[in-house]
Design a protein around this motif. Structure first.
Motif, PDB file in Angstrom:
ATOM      1  N   LEU A   8      26.330   6.233 -13.483  1.00 13.20           N
ATOM      2  CA  LEU A   8      26.563   7.621 -13.101  1.00 13.20           C
ATOM      3  C   LEU A   8      25.195   8.290 -13.047  1.00 13.20           C
ATOM      4  O   LEU A   8      24.545   8.484 -14.081  1.00 13.20           O
ATOM      5  N   TYR A   9      24.749   8.580 -11.824  1.00 17.07           N
ATOM      6  CA  TYR A   9      23.382   9.032 -11.613  1.00 17.07           C
ATOM      7  C   TYR A   9      23.363  10.447 -11.043  1.00 17.07           C
ATOM      8  O   TYR A   9      24.200  10.811 -10.210  1.00 17.07           O
ATOM      9  N   VAL A  10      22.390  11.217 -11.482  1.00 14.87           N
ATOM     10  CA  VAL A  10      22.146  12.542 -10.923  1.00 14.87           C
ATOM     11  C   VAL A  10      20.867  12.451 -10.096  1.00 14.87           C
ATOM     12  O   VAL A  10      19.764  12.349 -10.645  1.00 14.87           O
ATOM     13  N   ASP A  11      21.008  12.440  -8.763  1.00 17.32           N
ATOM     14  CA  ASP A  11      19.859  12.414  -7.864  1.00 17.32           C
ATOM     15  C   ASP A  11      19.391  13.843  -7.596  1.00 17.32           C
ATOM     16  O   ASP A  11      20.213  14.733  -7.349  1.00 17.32           O
ATOM     17  N   VAL A  12      18.080  14.058  -7.639  1.00 18.47           N
ATOM     18  CA  VAL A  12      17.497  15.367  -7.372  1.00 18.47           C
ATOM     19  C   VAL A  12      16.588  15.250  -6.152  1.00 18.47           C
ATOM     20  O   VAL A  12      15.646  14.447  -6.152  1.00 18.47           O
ATOM     21  N   HIS A  13      16.881  16.020  -5.114  1.00 17.20           N
ATOM     22  CA  HIS A  13      16.094  16.035  -3.877  1.00 17.20           C
ATOM     23  C   HIS A  13      15.446  17.405  -3.729  1.00 17.20           C
ATOM     24  O   HIS A  13      16.141  18.433  -3.817  1.00 17.20           O
ATOM     25  N   ILE A  14      14.148  17.431  -3.494  1.00 16.97           N
ATOM     26  CA  ILE A  14      13.416  18.698  -3.400  1.00 16.97           C
ATOM     27  C   ILE A  14      12.493  18.674  -2.192  1.00 16.97           C
ATOM     28  O   ILE A  14      11.817  17.672  -1.930  1.00 16.97           O
ATOM     29  N   LEU A  15      12.461  19.773  -1.471  1.00 15.63           N
ATOM     30  CA  LEU A  15      11.445  20.018  -0.439  1.00 15.63           C
ATOM     31  C   LEU A  15      10.592  21.184  -0.905  1.00 15.63           C
ATOM     32  O   LEU A  15      11.124  22.244  -1.265  1.00 15.63           O
ATOM     33  N   ALA A 266      12.027  20.986 -11.020  1.00 14.42           N
ATOM     34  CA  ALA A 266      11.997  21.873  -9.856  1.00 14.42           C
ATOM     35  C   ALA A 266      10.913  22.944  -9.965  1.00 14.42           C
ATOM     36  O   ALA A 266      10.285  23.308  -8.966  1.00 14.42           O
ATOM     37  N   ARG A 267      10.674  23.438 -11.162  1.00 13.05           N
ATOM     38  CA  ARG A 267       9.775  24.578 -11.332  1.00 13.05           C
ATOM     39  C   ARG A 267       8.331  24.189 -11.660  1.00 13.05           C
ATOM     40  O   ARG A 267       7.444  25.044 -11.632  1.00 13.05           O
ATOM     41  N   SER A 268       8.079  22.943 -11.963  1.00 13.65           N
ATOM     42  CA  SER A 268       6.727  22.534 -12.360  1.00 13.65           C
ATOM     43  C   SER A 268       5.877  22.156 -11.150  1.00 13.65           C
ATOM     44  O   SER A 268       6.398  21.755 -10.107  1.00 13.65           O
ATOM     45  N   THR A 281       3.899  27.173  -5.914  1.00 14.98           N
ATOM     46  CA  THR A 281       4.982  27.632  -5.039  1.00 14.98           C
ATOM     47  C   THR A 281       6.309  27.183  -5.629  1.00 14.98           C
ATOM     48  O   THR A 281       6.349  26.306  -6.500  1.00 14.98           O
ATOM     49  N   LEU A 282       7.382  27.774  -5.142  1.00 14.85           N
ATOM     50  CA  LEU A 282       8.720  27.321  -5.497  1.00 14.85           C
ATOM     51  C   LEU A 282       9.268  26.452  -4.368  1.00 14.85           C
ATOM     52  O   LEU A 282       8.910  26.646  -3.198  1.00 14.85           O
ATOM     53  N   PRO A 283      10.143  25.505  -4.676  1.00 17.56           N
ATOM     54  CA  PRO A 283      10.732  24.681  -3.617  1.00 17.56           C
ATOM     55  C   PRO A 283      11.520  25.529  -2.621  1.00 17.56           C
ATOM     56  O   PRO A 283      12.105  26.553  -2.988  1.00 17.56           O
ATOM     57  N   SER A 284      11.537  25.090  -1.375  1.00 17.19           N
ATOM     58  CA  SER A 284      12.386  25.736  -0.373  1.00 17.19           C
ATOM     59  C   SER A 284      13.781  25.127  -0.379  1.00 17.19           C
ATOM     60  O   SER A 284      14.705  25.710   0.195  1.00 17.19           O
ATOM     61  N   LEU A 285      13.946  23.986  -1.056  1.00 20.64           N
ATOM     62  CA  LEU A 285      15.266  23.343  -1.160  1.00 20.64           C
ATOM     63  C   LEU A 285      15.328  22.510  -2.428  1.00 20.64           C
ATOM     64  O   LEU A 285      14.399  21.763  -2.736  1.00 20.64           O
ATOM     65  N   VAL A 286      16.425  22.649  -3.157  1.00 22.85           N
ATOM     66  CA  VAL A 286      16.754  21.773  -4.283  1.00 22.85           C
ATOM     67  C   VAL A 286      18.204  21.350  -4.110  1.00 22.85           C
ATOM     68  O   VAL A 286      19.087  22.194  -3.951  1.00 22.85           O
ATOM     69  N   SER A 287      18.445  20.055  -4.121  1.00 23.67           N
ATOM     70  CA  SER A 287      19.808  19.543  -4.040  1.00 23.67           C
ATOM     71  C   SER A 287      20.028  18.535  -5.155  1.00 23.67           C
ATOM     72  O   SER A 287      19.129  17.754  -5.482  1.00 23.67           O
TER      73      SER A 287
END
Length: 382
Positions: A8-15, A266-268, A281-287
């Motif tokens: 059971l995995y939590v994938d984090v995608h960020i742009l 996400a915030r680092s 900067t902050l990400p423009s996308l977090v999923s």
């Protein structure tokens, strides 16, 4: 603790778009790069972003709940012994060496150092001191043979093998020659890559000598160059919930740990040349995508680099949405949960909604993830 399926995995995608910066330098002092899809890309190593994530933890967690990675564990243990027991430097140092001896950690070249960095919880170190705090003076007065015999009766190894802080539970601990001290990492972090081709640039700078200027002397007091680039980065990490629960030993702590990881990841931002470029900067996308089958890195969306004329961030987001749909529809792997937070509009927002569901705020994303993971654990316990 309830039993979950082994996967059971939590994938984090960020742009994330970063302005001119040098987040993570190579051996030449220039931003790290990689060839991908036949073109040169900006790269930030996984180690750099993991450390940035850990440093973000330090700002938002109690000091005692954090970990330290160092070769100087004996020195750290000596300091705690002095504070907790009142021993002087020499007997405290001798007692610290004796307490660490049963671990059989390879010695480093410098006296008192270990051969490698040891990642331990600060509370774990306090617990080791707790084993001897009421008889520290008595133990320190023993000769070496008697002291070692007494220390071998203590559960020193058990203190380092349990009660792991969140950062050790997440990122693991590799101790090559002591299997019982190893902690399997619950997190994998990919090297961040630009979604487009980049070129290395150089900032030629000069610094003025204030006193020389007052005396009407010409010329710069200092001249130099800094390599930099700017990029829209695709960042990816995945967390194994079963592994994190095993490392922490508690359901609630594991769910809270994932929330803290996603927040800090996400915030680092790595701090390389931060004062020169102010690149935060902050990400423009977090999923986030919860998968019951396997982690899936969607970097394949950018094997063909995004063209500069395409509106790089928006096109990168549409590519990500399309690649996610390919992974779901083409392979038949249905995620258990998806959520997205982004700053896009119009057709880009529509493509993201079709792939990941309606957009929400970052706190809403975290709350939805918490609820889903709590439900998954409750369901597994029935």
């Amino acid at each position: 603790m309830t039993l979950l399926p082994p996967r059971l995995y939590v994938d984090v995608h960020i742009l994330q778009t970063v302005p001119p910066a040098n987040l993570n330098r190579d051996d030449q002092g220039n931003p790290k790069e990689a060839y991908y899809g036949g073109t040169r890309r900006s790269r930030v190593s996984s180690q750099a972003w993991k450390r940035a994530t850990r440093m973000h933890f330090t700002e938002h967690m109690p000091t005692d709940d954090l970990a330290t990675r160092t070769r100087r564990v004996a020195s750290a243990l000596t300091s705690v012994l002095k504070v907790r027991t009142g021993l002087a430097e020499e007997p405290a140092s001798r007692l610290a060496d004796a307490l660490l001896a049963p671990l059989k950690i390879s010695a480093g070249r410098k006296k008192g150092d270990t051969a490698y960095l040891l990642f331990y919880g600060r509370r774990q170190l306090d617990n080791v001191v707790g084993l001897v705090s009421d008889r520290a003076a008595e133990l320190a007065a023993l000769d070496d043979k008697e002291l070692q015999a007494e220390v071998e009766k203590l559960a020193v190894e058990e203190q380092f093998s349990s009660g792991h802080p969140l950062d050790v539970a997440l990122f693991g601990r590799m101790v090559a020659d002591i299997a019982t001290l190893r902690v399997d990492a619950a997190v994998q972090v990919a090297h961040a890559l630009s979604t487009h081709a980049v070129s290395l640039e150089f900032d030629y700078f000069t610094a003025v000598d204030d006193l020389a200027e007052e005396e009407r002397e010409t010329g710069a007091g200092m001249i130099g160059t800094i390599g930099f680039n700017s990029a829209t980065l695709y960042r990816y990490a995945t967390v194994s919930l079963p592994q994190l629960r095993e490392n922490l030993g508690e359901d609630t702590a594991a769910i809270e740990g994932i929330r803290k990881f996603v927040t800090s990841f996400a915030r680092s931002v790595p701090s390389g040349y931060r004062n020169s470029f102010a690149h935060q900067t902050l990400p423009s996308l977090v999923s986030v995508v919860v998968r019951p089958d396997q982690p899936v890195n969607l970097v394949t969306a950018y094997e063909d680099p995004v063209a500069p004329s395409a509106g790089i961030a928006a096109e990168s987001a549409r590519r990500l949405a399309a690649e996610h749909r390919t992974a779901v529809d083409g392979w038949g792997d249905s995620p258990a949960f998806t959520a997205v937070c982004h700053a896009f509009r119009d057709e880009t927002a529509q493509a993201l909604e079709e792939a990941f569901g309606p957009a929400g705020t970052f706190p809403e994303l975290l709350n939805g993830l918490d609820e889903h993971l709590s439900s998954a654990i409750a369901e597994a316990g029935r």
